[in-house]
Design an enzyme around this catalytic site. Structure first.
Site, mmCIF file in Angstrom:
data_model
loop_
_atom_site.group_PDB
_atom_site.id
_atom_site.type_symbol
_atom_site.label_atom_id
_atom_site.label_comp_id
_atom_site.label_asym_id
_atom_site.label_seq_id
_atom_site.Cartn_x
_atom_site.Cartn_y
_atom_site.Cartn_z
ATOM 1 N N LYS A 1 -3.932 8.427 6.579
ATOM 2 C CA LYS A 1 -4.242 9.118 8.254
ATOM 3 C C LYS A 1 -4.836 9.503 8.346
ATOM 4 O O LYS A 1 -5.360 10.907 7.749
ATOM 5 C CB LYS A 1 -2.394 9.749 8.440
ATOM 6 C CG LYS A 1 -0.843 8.403 8.484
ATOM 7 C CD LYS A 1 -0.834 7.862 9.515
ATOM 8 C CE LYS A 1 -0.078 7.064 9.675
ATOM 9 N NZ LYS A 1 0.244 6.220 10.075
ATOM 10 N N LYS B 1 4.745 -5.893 12.087
ATOM 11 C CA LYS B 1 6.560 -5.514 12.331
ATOM 12 C C LYS B 1 7.352 -6.472 12.627
ATOM 13 O O LYS B 1 7.827 -6.468 13.860
ATOM 14 C CB LYS B 1 6.963 -4.229 12.662
ATOM 15 C CG LYS B 1 5.382 -2.904 12.947
ATOM 16 C CD LYS B 1 5.477 -1.423 13.372
ATOM 17 C CE LYS B 1 5.416 -0.680 12.752
ATOM 18 N NZ LYS B 1 3.678 -0.673 12.820
ATOM 19 N N ASN C 1 -4.256 5.547 14.733
ATOM 20 C CA ASN C 1 -2.886 5.640 15.337
ATOM 21 C C ASN C 1 -3.337 5.462 16.564
ATOM 22 O O ASN C 1 -2.902 6.488 17.659
ATOM 23 C CB ASN C 1 -1.971 6.666 14.729
ATOM 24 C CG ASN C 1 -1.483 6.079 13.784
ATOM 25 O OD1 ASN C 1 -1.324 6.391 12.726
ATOM 26 N ND2 ASN C 1 -0.511 5.670 13.724
ATOM 27 N N THR D 1 0.894 4.988 1.302
ATOM 28 C CA THR D 1 0.475 5.795 2.821
ATOM 29 C C THR D 1 0.073 7.617 2.633
ATOM 30 O O THR D 1 0.976 8.181 2.043
ATOM 31 C CB THR D 1 1.882 5.806 4.174
ATOM 32 O OG1 THR D 1 1.331 4.544 4.102
ATOM 33 C CG2 THR D 1 1.091 6.309 4.782
ATOM 34 N N ASN E 1 1.511 -0.959 0.298
ATOM 35 C CA ASN E 1 -0.262 0.010 -0.170
ATOM 36 C C ASN E 1 1.228 1.024 -0.070
ATOM 37 O O ASN E 1 1.928 0.971 0.899
ATOM 38 C CB ASN E 1 -1.466 -0.184 1.568
ATOM 39 C CG ASN E 1 -0.410 0.181 2.347
ATOM 40 O OD1 ASN E 1 0.228 -1.118 3.123
ATOM 41 N ND2 ASN E 1 0.402 1.367 3.074
#
Length: 375
Positions: A173, A280, A204, A146, A144
């Site tokens: 975002k 991650k 986030n 961002t 993807n």
């Protein structure tokens, strides 16, 4: 290779580290503050070679990110404490993934690279074989793009540029503005790129439960693939409530990212807190652990997505191998090299049409990193 059954040829006979520091092209905002520089270690490990046997040298990267992993100082100390004087066992047995995941990532990646190079196979193939993946790893991984925070017009323009570059999955975002403002940004992007492009939104952890429910309801008409981390990392019950029962807002899928680092993959899965998990490898303690987590998620009906902690090229390449070993992997967040002002070496996985090629050489990338490996 398993943590409790290290084979003789997987024993470490030498481990070295070399520090590096790489500036970002611009500060990257996260829930834990801006990231401006990435500091870590290139790790070289020699395995085998005992009793006259053949040795192999592998390359790894340990790039800690406080808030996600241990500190740089703790990472360095853990690498230095690997006991090579007594023929220490492999990194999975020698390092603690919970307290020093970046150190374990660096040493275990170097060990896996050495083993794959010695066998003449790609790292992805070796990882898949050791994890008993019943599928041949892919030759390319979808990724993807961002799209950062900006006005509706700015966000739409950035999204259009990404689509023109070949991306068919965008992560936007959100969470830095009021919900209504973010809704207008998402609306502008959907209008600009059409229905064929997959959209994800990443908050986030910016919202409380009430705000998250309101946001998901307002975002539902835009057919988002998922909303990532709408609540704080610790609030697994809240994430589960957004997905299930009377509190489910609108059928919008939920992805967990910071919650994976804070609570662990198993806790997220056990709580029913996510439809997708963002993995991650640096924060999980190595490529092997990231792939194992992805396979556990799949068995639980949860979609795994591999991304980075804004790592240098060695760890990014390893993450591409991890993603390639996951059958039919969803677009991953691995197109992060452009965030660095410079890198350790040329990238062997250049982005083309929204995907990254998996290097075909032995180990990480054949001889692409030889200068780093031998330094």
């Amino acid at each position: 290779m398993t943590d409790d059954d290290p084979r003789g040829e997987d024993r470490i006979s030498a481990v070295r580290r070399r520090a590096f520091a790489l500036d970002l092209t611009r500060p990257l905002g996260t829930a834990d503050g801006d990231i401006r520089r990435r500091e870590g270690f290139v790790v070289t490990v020699e395995r085998g070679g005992g009793d006259g046997g053949r040795s192999a040298v592998g390359l790894g990267e340990a790039t800690p990110l406080p808030g996600w992993t241990e500190s740089r100082e703790a990472c360095a100390a853990a690498i230095d404490e690997v006991d090579v004087q007594n023929g220490s066992a492999s990194a999975p047995a020698a390092l603690d993934a919970a307290s020093t995941p970046a150190a374990r990532h660096g040493v275990s990646l170097a060990l896996a690279d050495a083993a794959a190079r010695d066998a003449g196979e790609r790292l992805a193939d070796r990882l898949a074989d050791e994890a008993d993946v019943d599928a041949t790893p892919a030759d390319a991984v979808p990724v993807n793009a961002t799209v950062g925070d900006g006005s509706p017009d700015e966000t739409a323009a950035e999204a259009e540029r990404a689509v023109d570059a070949g991306f068919d999955c965008l992560k936007l975002k959100v969470g830095a503005r009021e919900v209504d403002a973010d809704v207008e940004r998402v609306r502008a992007v959907r209008d600009a790129v059409g229905d064929a492009v997959a959209l994800r939104a990443d908050a986030n952890g910016a919202w409380d439960r009430e705000t998250a429910r309101r946001a998901l309801d307002a975002l539902a008409p835009f057919d988002l693939a998922y909303v990532e981390q709408p609540l704080s990392a610790a609030d697994l019950d809240g994430l589960a409530a957004l997905r299930e029962g009377d509190d489910r807002s609108s059928g919008v899928r939920i992805a967990a990212d910071e919650s994976v680092a804070a609570r662990g993959v198993d806790a997220v899965l056990d709580a029913g807190a996510a439809d997708a998990v963002v993995l991650k490898p640096m924060a999980l303690g190595g490529p092997d652990r990231a792939l194992a987590a992805a396979l556990r998620a799949r068995r639980a009906g949860v979609d795994p997505v591999v991304t980075t902690t804004i790592d240098a090229v060695v760890a990014r390449t390893a993450a591409v191998h991890v993603a390639a070993a996951i059958p039919d992997v969803s677009p991953c967040g691995l197109a992060t090299g452009a965030l660095l002002d410079e890198d350790l070496a040329p990238d062997p996985c250049p982005i083309a049409d929204g995907s990254l090629p998996v290097p075909s050489g032995a180990g990480l990338a054949g001889r692409a990193f030889d200068e780093l490996r031998l330094s």
